[in-house]
Design a protein around this motif. Structure first.
Motif, PDB file in Angstrom:
ATOM      1  N   ARG A  23       0.850  -1.193   0.000  1.00  0.00           N
ATOM      2  CA  ARG A  23       0.000   0.000   0.000  1.00  0.00           C
ATOM      3  C   ARG A  23       0.882   1.237   0.000  1.00  0.00           C
ATOM      4  O   ARG A  23       1.881   1.296   0.715  1.00  0.00           O
ATOM      5  CB  ARG A  23      -0.866  -0.012   1.252  1.00  0.00           C
ATOM      6  CG  ARG A  23      -1.810   1.148   1.398  1.00  0.00           C
ATOM      7  CD  ARG A  23      -2.618   1.050   2.708  1.00  0.00           C
ATOM      8  NE  ARG A  23      -3.632   2.054   2.783  1.00  0.00           N
ATOM      9  CZ  ARG A  23      -3.436   3.311   3.156  1.00  0.00           C
ATOM     10  NH1 ARG A  23      -2.230   3.716   3.489  1.00  0.00           N
ATOM     11  NH2 ARG A  23      -4.432   4.180   3.200  1.00  0.00           N
ATOM     12  N   VAL A  24       0.492   2.248  -0.798  1.00  0.00           N
ATOM     13  CA  VAL A  24       1.190   3.531  -0.790  1.00  0.00           C
ATOM     14  C   VAL A  24       0.756   4.297   0.455  1.00  0.00           C
ATOM     15  O   VAL A  24      -0.427   4.564   0.653  1.00  0.00           O
ATOM     16  CB  VAL A  24       0.888   4.362  -2.067  1.00  0.00           C
ATOM     17  CG1 VAL A  24       1.528   5.740  -1.972  1.00  0.00           C
ATOM     18  CG2 VAL A  24       1.351   3.635  -3.311  1.00  0.00           C
ATOM     19  N   GLU A  25       1.726   4.647   1.298  1.00  0.00           N
ATOM     20  CA  GLU A  25       1.447   5.355   2.541  1.00  0.00           C
ATOM     21  C   GLU A  25       1.696   6.856   2.431  1.00  0.00           C
ATOM     22  O   GLU A  25       1.130   7.638   3.199  1.00  0.00           O
ATOM     23  CB  GLU A  25       2.321   4.794   3.673  1.00  0.00           C
ATOM     24  CG  GLU A  25       2.137   3.316   3.939  1.00  0.00           C
ATOM     25  CD  GLU A  25       0.756   2.972   4.476  1.00  0.00           C
ATOM     26  OE1 GLU A  25       0.065   3.867   5.011  1.00  0.00           O
ATOM     27  OE2 GLU A  25       0.367   1.797   4.359  1.00  0.00           O
ATOM     28  N   TRP A  26       2.562   7.247   1.493  1.00  0.00           N
ATOM     29  CA  TRP A  26       2.981   8.645   1.396  1.00  0.00           C
ATOM     30  C   TRP A  26       3.531   8.886   0.001  1.00  0.00           C
ATOM     31  O   TRP A  26       4.124   7.999  -0.593  1.00  0.00           O
ATOM     32  CB  TRP A  26       4.064   8.898   2.455  1.00  0.00           C
ATOM     33  CG  TRP A  26       4.592  10.284   2.551  1.00  0.00           C
ATOM     34  CD1 TRP A  26       4.113  11.280   3.349  1.00  0.00           C
ATOM     35  CD2 TRP A  26       5.708  10.835   1.850  1.00  0.00           C
ATOM     36  NE1 TRP A  26       4.870  12.417   3.179  1.00  0.00           N
ATOM     37  CE2 TRP A  26       5.860  12.168   2.265  1.00  0.00           C
ATOM     38  CE3 TRP A  26       6.604  10.325   0.908  1.00  0.00           C
ATOM     39  CZ2 TRP A  26       6.855  12.995   1.773  1.00  0.00           C
ATOM     40  CZ3 TRP A  26       7.601  11.145   0.415  1.00  0.00           C
ATOM     41  CH2 TRP A  26       7.720  12.471   0.851  1.00  0.00           C
ATOM     42  N   GLU A  39       5.068  17.082   0.024  1.00  0.00           N
ATOM     43  CA  GLU A  39       4.132  15.964   0.214  1.00  0.00           C
ATOM     44  C   GLU A  39       2.850  16.251  -0.552  1.00  0.00           C
ATOM     45  O   GLU A  39       2.321  17.364  -0.505  1.00  0.00           O
ATOM     46  CB  GLU A  39       3.825  15.805   1.701  1.00  0.00           C
ATOM     47  CG  GLU A  39       2.874  14.668   1.991  1.00  0.00           C
ATOM     48  CD  GLU A  39       2.616  14.486   3.482  1.00  0.00           C
ATOM     49  OE1 GLU A  39       1.761  13.643   3.798  1.00  0.00           O
ATOM     50  OE2 GLU A  39       3.258  15.156   4.312  1.00  0.00           O
ATOM     51  N   VAL A  40       2.365  15.228  -1.280  1.00  0.00           N
ATOM     52  CA  VAL A  40       1.105  15.346  -2.031  1.00  0.00           C
ATOM     53  C   VAL A  40       0.250  14.108  -1.775  1.00  0.00           C
ATOM     54  O   VAL A  40       0.764  13.052  -1.413  1.00  0.00           O
ATOM     55  CB  VAL A  40       1.365  15.526  -3.554  1.00  0.00           C
ATOM     56  CG1 VAL A  40       2.104  16.835  -3.830  1.00  0.00           C
ATOM     57  CG2 VAL A  40       2.128  14.353  -4.141  1.00  0.00           C
ATOM     58  N   GLU A  41      -1.044  14.245  -1.954  1.00  0.00           N
ATOM     59  CA  GLU A  41      -1.963  13.112  -1.793  1.00  0.00           C
ATOM     60  C   GLU A  41      -2.064  12.291  -3.076  1.00  0.00           C
ATOM     61  O   GLU A  41      -2.403  11.115  -3.030  1.00  0.00           O
ATOM     62  CB  GLU A  41      -3.359  13.597  -1.399  1.00  0.00           C
ATOM     63  CG  GLU A  41      -3.444  14.090   0.029  1.00  0.00           C
ATOM     64  CD  GLU A  41      -3.219  12.980   1.043  1.00  0.00           C
ATOM     65  OE1 GLU A  41      -3.806  11.892   0.902  1.00  0.00           O
ATOM     66  OE2 GLU A  41      -2.426  13.203   1.971  1.00  0.00           O
ATOM     67  N   ARG A  42      -1.771  12.948  -4.213  1.00  0.00           N
ATOM     68  CA  ARG A  42      -1.838  12.292  -5.521  1.00  0.00           C
ATOM     69  C   ARG A  42      -0.933  13.019  -6.491  1.00  0.00           C
ATOM     70  O   ARG A  42      -0.614  14.182  -6.302  1.00  0.00           O
ATOM     71  CB  ARG A  42      -3.255  12.233  -6.046  1.00  0.00           C
ATOM     72  CG  ARG A  42      -3.873  13.585  -6.266  1.00  0.00           C
ATOM     73  CD  ARG A  42      -5.269  13.532  -6.772  1.00  0.00           C
ATOM     74  NE  ARG A  42      -6.040  12.611  -5.967  1.00  0.00           N
ATOM     75  CZ  ARG A  42      -7.293  12.266  -6.178  1.00  0.00           C
ATOM     76  NH1 ARG A  42      -7.929  12.792  -7.180  1.00  0.00           N
ATOM     77  NH2 ARG A  42      -7.916  11.424  -5.420  1.00  0.00           N
ATOM     78  N   THR A  43      -0.541  12.289  -7.529  1.00  0.00           N
ATOM     79  CA  THR A  43       0.250  12.876  -8.604  1.00  0.00           C
ATOM     80  C   THR A  43       0.041  12.027  -9.847  1.00  0.00           C
ATOM     81  O   THR A  43      -0.604  10.977  -9.786  1.00  0.00           O
ATOM     82  CB  THR A  43       1.753  12.972  -8.230  1.00  0.00           C
ATOM     83  OG1 THR A  43       2.432  13.732  -9.232  1.00  0.00           O
ATOM     84  CG2 THR A  43       2.387  11.611  -8.076  1.00  0.00           C
ATOM     85  N   VAL A  44       0.589  12.466 -10.948  1.00  0.00           N
ATOM     86  CA  VAL A  44       0.490  11.718 -12.202  1.00  0.00           C
ATOM     87  C   VAL A  44       1.874  11.198 -12.561  1.00  0.00           C
ATOM     88  O   VAL A  44       2.851  11.949 -12.561  1.00  0.00           O
ATOM     89  CB  VAL A  44      -0.073  12.606 -13.339  1.00  0.00           C
ATOM     90  CG1 VAL A  44      -0.061  11.862 -14.665  1.00  0.00           C
ATOM     91  CG2 VAL A  44      -1.483  13.069 -12.988  1.00  0.00           C
ATOM     92  N   ALA A  45       1.944   9.902 -12.849  1.00  0.00           N
ATOM     93  CA  ALA A  45       3.178   9.266 -13.316  1.00  0.00           C
ATOM     94  C   ALA A  45       3.169   9.328 -14.843  1.00  0.00           C
ATOM     95  O   ALA A  45       2.195   8.912 -15.476  1.00  0.00           O
ATOM     96  CB  ALA A  45       3.236   7.821 -12.840  1.00  0.00           C
ATOM     97  N   GLY A 153       1.940   5.049 -17.507  1.00  0.00           N
ATOM     98  CA  GLY A 153       1.620   6.137 -16.603  1.00  0.00           C
ATOM     99  C   GLY A 153       0.173   6.143 -16.161  1.00  0.00           C
ATOM    100  O   GLY A 153      -0.640   5.325 -16.568  1.00  0.00           O
ATOM    101  N   GLY A 154      -0.130   7.107 -15.310  1.00  0.00           N
ATOM    102  CA  GLY A 154      -1.477   7.277 -14.776  1.00  0.00           C
ATOM    103  C   GLY A 154      -1.400   7.959 -13.427  1.00  0.00           C
ATOM    104  O   GLY A 154      -0.345   8.437 -13.010  1.00  0.00           O
ATOM    105  N   GLU A 155      -2.511   7.992 -12.738  1.00  0.00           N
ATOM    106  CA  GLU A 155      -2.558   8.663 -11.444  1.00  0.00           C
ATOM    107  C   GLU A 155      -2.098   7.742 -10.322  1.00  0.00           C
ATOM    108  O   GLU A 155      -2.427   6.554 -10.305  1.00  0.00           O
ATOM    109  CB  GLU A 155      -3.976   9.156 -11.158  1.00  0.00           C
ATOM    110  CG  GLU A 155      -4.025  10.079  -9.956  1.00  0.00           C
ATOM    111  CD  GLU A 155      -5.377  10.720  -9.768  1.00  0.00           C
ATOM    112  OE1 GLU A 155      -5.439  11.958  -9.885  1.00  0.00           O
ATOM    113  OE2 GLU A 155      -6.346   9.993  -9.510  1.00  0.00           O
ATOM    114  N   LEU A 156      -1.338   8.310  -9.393  1.00  0.00           N
ATOM    115  CA  LEU A 156      -0.911   7.626  -8.170  1.00  0.00           C
ATOM    116  C   LEU A 156      -1.553   8.346  -6.990  1.00  0.00           C
ATOM    117  O   LEU A 156      -1.551   9.579  -6.952  1.00  0.00           O
ATOM    118  CB  LEU A 156       0.604   7.712  -7.991  1.00  0.00           C
ATOM    119  CG  LEU A 156       1.499   6.908  -8.908  1.00  0.00           C
ATOM    120  CD1 LEU A 156       2.954   7.304  -8.699  1.00  0.00           C
ATOM    121  CD2 LEU A 156       1.318   5.430  -8.636  1.00  0.00           C
TER     122      LEU A 156
END
Length: 167
Positions: A23-26, A39-45, A153-156
């Motif tokens: 699981r992605v924690e951070w 620090e971000v809650e989401r980003t795009v790869a 790619g896509g959203e993380l």
């Protein structure tokens, strides 16, 4: 891609067994070299590149994303004598729990909707001496995590599942 043992070998079978998904924690991005990690809650790869907002977003090859094991953070903190260690101090993009990230080297894996390929250990840099104090570099050795390239790619997002996909 990193060399893996032959698929018919016992070692290959052992290396392709994972006890659970992760699981992605951070999530953090580094806007430029030497800049503080944000620090971000989401980003795009970005396929073949890095994370949106990160210094490697335009193309970084084997180091599009860096991951570190959440379970290693308390050990690094103890070895460095830094009880208030936070993920941004270690300058990695993703903190992942529940799956051994270094074991993903050479394999493809999914993080949410993104497909990554583990390329190399993510060794600590000299910046760890400034951040963690004297011996900070050595406190992180062997626990620096994994570099990965972005295959799809896509959203993380924080909370995304991390799953092994295979070769």
């Amino acid at each position: 891609m990193n060399r893996l043992p032959p698929p018919e070998s016992d070692l290959y079978r052992l290396m392709s067994r994972f006890p659970s998904s992760g699981r992605v924690e951070w999530i953090g991005v580094r806007p430029s070299r030497g800049a503080a990690v944000v620090e971000v809650e989401r980003t795009v790869a970005l396929t073949g590149g890095g994370l949106e907002g990160d210094r490697y977003s335009g193309g970084s090859g084997k180091r599009g994303v860096t991951l570190i094991q959440a379970e290693h953070l308390p050990a690094i903190a103890a070895l460095a004598g830094v009880p208030d260690l936070v993920p941004a101090m270690l300058r990695r993009n993703l903190v992942v729990s529940g799956i051994p990230v270094i074991a993903l080297k050479g394999w493809r894996f999914r993080v949410g909707e993104v497909v990554l390929e583990g390329t190399a250990p993510c060794d600590p840099c000299s910046q760890m001496e400034a951040t963690l104090g004297l011996g900070g570099y050595n406190a992180m050795r062997g626990m620096g995590g994994l570099c990965a390239r972005i295959v799809e790619g896509g959203e993380l997002r924080v909370g995304d599942r991390v799953e092994w996909l295979g070769a």
